[in-house]
Scaffold this active site. Sequence first.
Site, mmCIF file in Angstrom:
data_model
loop_
_atom_site.group_PDB
_atom_site.id
_atom_site.type_symbol
_atom_site.label_atom_id
_atom_site.label_comp_id
_atom_site.label_asym_id
_atom_site.label_seq_id
_atom_site.Cartn_x
_atom_site.Cartn_y
_atom_site.Cartn_z
ATOM 1 C CE LYS A 98 4.384 -28.003 17.019
ATOM 2 N NZ LYS A 98 3.070 -28.534 16.609
ATOM 3 C CD GLU A 153 -5.615 -26.304 15.752
ATOM 4 O OE1 GLU A 153 -5.176 -27.116 16.581
ATOM 5 O OE2 GLU A 153 -4.885 -25.535 15.105
#
Length: 411
Positions: A157, A211
């Site tokens: 990723k 987050e």
Amino acid sequence: MGTNFWSAPDLAVQIGGDAAAPRGRAEAAMDWAFGLATPELRLFTTGVQRRLPAGPAASLGERVRNFFSEYPAAADGNEVSPRLLVGAIPFDREADDCLFLPERAANRAWSAPALMSSSLGDRRMTAEPSRDAYQAAVIKALAFLRASREGAQSIDKVVLSRSLRLEADHPIDAFALWRDLQADPSAARFLVPLGAGRGGAMRRLVGASPELLVSKRGPAILSHPLAGSARRSPDLSQDESAAQDLLTSDKDRREHALVVEAIMDALAPWCGELRAPPGPALVSTQTMWHLGTRIEGRLRRQDETSAAELAAVLHPTPAVCGAPRDRAAAMIRDLEAYDRGFYAGALGWTNAMGDGAWYVALRCAEICGAEARLYAGAGVVEGSDPAAEADETSGKFQAVLRALGVDEASL
């Protein structure tokens, strides 16, 4: 403050400088105003008494320990200036961070200067890169991911970001932007001074992050990573459909699992207990749906570990960089044509007890004088669609753009 920091009432200090202080001194204190408002804690500071010697992420834990060992508690227990460091960590692990001991702190907001509107009025907006160029970068990234699987070290990723540069005809009021980002109460709203920028104006990182990178409260630690996102819709039926499609998306669940696995692996050596649910849950902000997982643990040696050290160990997670970290970071340097600075870094605080909380620097803009630079990114994995990733970044720009009074046209 000590162990009662998390639940302390308003501290017995004045925020915004001493009312009797000379005007210049009060303004200088507000130059270094730091603010963090979350559902769990509100922390507002002014002034800078002493800066932590800057350095890379790998040395942050040691520098924090040395700092507090050289700054003992007051003998009588009365501290107007708490034993507290606030600030930010840049995206690049080798770049210098910016943390400092404030002069004063409280759990109520500062008396900020007279606020103007955060609307930019006449302004110029430049996409860096353009949407087409960003999609081309995603296509290159997908080719790199495929090619890497033929080598000894594959890349699973990479997170690619893009930027918007907005130039106004007057200085942009960072405090007004901070105020106007309060529409999303679940986010961690922040304003972080970064030092003087071009022309001598203070650089400030302003945003509302969804987050939590990591928090520490005694032996208990918590991380709540988000990875896998979908844009929300004002149409209730379409919004519900977007949420359910995200929750069942194989691509997004694979992307999320990479993040959870990396954080669990990084925290395991520090923890006697560490747990996470078997699958992600939906997390919503005003503009986006996300997949999120609460990771909880208990430290082996709570007195020897600070929240800042844990943040440095985790940062940057695959949620904002990729996996494996070092190879993904190298790909980002190749494919992104700008320095992220403190975007996708971390901001927060740690105290002499080691407690603290650090949030990923997302949904944010760096403000300096009459310029604002916004950032947004999307995770690229096998199965990613370049147009969909560009749409995701457009959605992530919206929180700050709306607060600045800017339409999303042609993003």
